[in-house]
Design a protein around this motif. Structure first.
Motif, mmCIF file in Angstrom:
data_model
loop_
_atom_site.group_PDB
_atom_site.id
_atom_site.type_symbol
_atom_site.label_atom_id
_atom_site.label_comp_id
_atom_site.label_asym_id
_atom_site.label_seq_id
_atom_site.Cartn_x
_atom_site.Cartn_y
_atom_site.Cartn_z
ATOM 1 N N VAL A 1 28.199 -2.398 37.463
ATOM 2 C CA VAL A 1 26.830 -2.184 37.921
ATOM 3 C C VAL A 1 25.881 -2.826 36.924
ATOM 4 O O VAL A 1 25.964 -2.557 35.712
ATOM 5 C CB VAL A 1 26.514 -0.675 38.030
ATOM 6 C CG1 VAL A 1 25.113 -0.452 38.563
ATOM 7 C CG2 VAL A 1 27.550 0.036 38.903
ATOM 8 N N LEU B 1 25.911 -5.078 42.213
ATOM 9 C CA LEU B 1 27.241 -4.528 41.962
ATOM 10 C C LEU B 1 28.261 -5.660 42.008
ATOM 11 O O LEU B 1 28.084 -6.651 42.700
ATOM 12 C CB LEU B 1 27.619 -3.500 43.034
ATOM 13 C CG LEU B 1 26.686 -2.323 43.301
ATOM 14 C CD1 LEU B 1 27.345 -1.377 44.290
ATOM 15 C CD2 LEU B 1 26.335 -1.600 42.019
ATOM 16 N N ALA C 1 23.681 -3.507 46.062
ATOM 17 C CA ALA C 1 24.436 -2.295 46.413
ATOM 18 C C ALA C 1 24.532 -2.049 47.918
ATOM 19 O O ALA C 1 25.621 -1.774 48.443
ATOM 20 C CB ALA C 1 23.817 -1.091 45.712
#
Length: 282
Positions: free
Chosen positions: A225, A185, A203
């Motif tokens: 993402v 991310l 993440a």
């Protein structure tokens, strides 16, 4: 700028006022009216550049009604600029209904290039940019957000979202749950402003990092993402060659373990790849 009636889509700065283009300033000075998301917000920009063009509110709650009035003015010969509070109009901002009706009515529409938070963030994120999907804001309700992410979890393109500070932690937690703790991310915050930051982590680590300091999820946020990669695509080619060679002589589990040790990759990913992609030994 042409003197004929037309609608001009004018991007405005996402933070740093110096990012507005000369063409945008000239357009805002020369049109008859500026349709804006929030007249008070736009007034600050216009005042900074000493522009006195009249403004008119056009936002999510009145756009369909006011679009008809603006088209009537355009057909009567007026020149109108459309701006949002920041960035490029229509990109998660009002303007679709107005532009659509202008097109249907034969009114010319000119789009000026300029600032866009999604593109600005993506260009500095370090994620793949050859293909990406802009998804705007995720649903606010938990189930709807979960369902949306479930639909996107195998999307191979880089995903770009806008997110509010109060929902960022919940969204990242949901990404950990749906897409896995290791999905990369990037959180880009307050772009072009004094406290701009761009932070990249897997993440689960991102969630922990955000929780450490409330300042890390304040301001305007772009959340990106990494696209989904099937196990075979994410494994180095050299590791797959080694696995194939070892697999010819050893059971898959042993071949995967040795390959993982040699190349420093995950044994489970190699084993899964072997099960899915390699024929069993005769």
């Amino acid at each position: 700028m042409s003197q004929a009636a037309a609608l001009y889509i004018v991007p405005t700065p996402i933070g740093n006022l110096n990012d507005i283009s000369q063409r945008a300033l000239e357009t805002l000075q020369q049109v008859d009216l500026i349709a804006c998301e929030d007249t008070r917000h736009t007034a600050k920009l216009l005042s900074h550049y000493q522009i006195s063009t009249p403004t008119w509110a056009l936002h999510d709650h009145n756009e369909q009604y006011k679009a008809e009035q603006l088209v009537t003015r355009l057909l009567a010969g007026h020149r109108i600029a459309l701006v949002s509070d920041a960035g490029t109009p229509l990109i998660s901002d009002p303007g679709y209904h107005l532009v659509n009706r202008c097109r249907n009515a034969g009114v010319r529409v000119f789009a000026l290039p300029g600032p866009c938070a999604a593109v600005t963030a993506l260009s500095a994120a370090g994620l793949a940019t050859d293909r990406f999907a802009f998804e705007g804001f995720l649903p606010a309700k938990d189930k709807a957000r979960h369902d949306k992410l479930e639909l996107l979890k195998e999307e191979p393109r880089t995903l770009v979202f806008y997110e509010s500070p109060r929902r960022l932690l919940d969204t990242v937690a949901e990404l950990v749950s749906v897409m896995g703790p290791e999905r990369q991310l990037v959180v880009a915050r307050e772009l072009t402003k004094t406290f701009e930051s761009i932070h990249s982590l897997p993440a689960a680590e991102m969630l922990a990092w955000l929780k450490e300091d409330d300042n890390r999820h304040r301001g305007e946020i772009v959340l990106m993402v990494a696209g989904h990669q099937p196990d075979g695509e994410s494994l180095p080619a050299a590791a797959l060659r080694t696995l194939a060679l070892l697999r010819a002589e050893l059971p898959l589990k042993k071949a995967a373990a040795l390959t993982a040790e040699i190349h420093g990759v995950k044994k489970n990913a190699l084993y899964k790849y072997g099960l899915e992609q390699m024929a069993p030994l005769e």
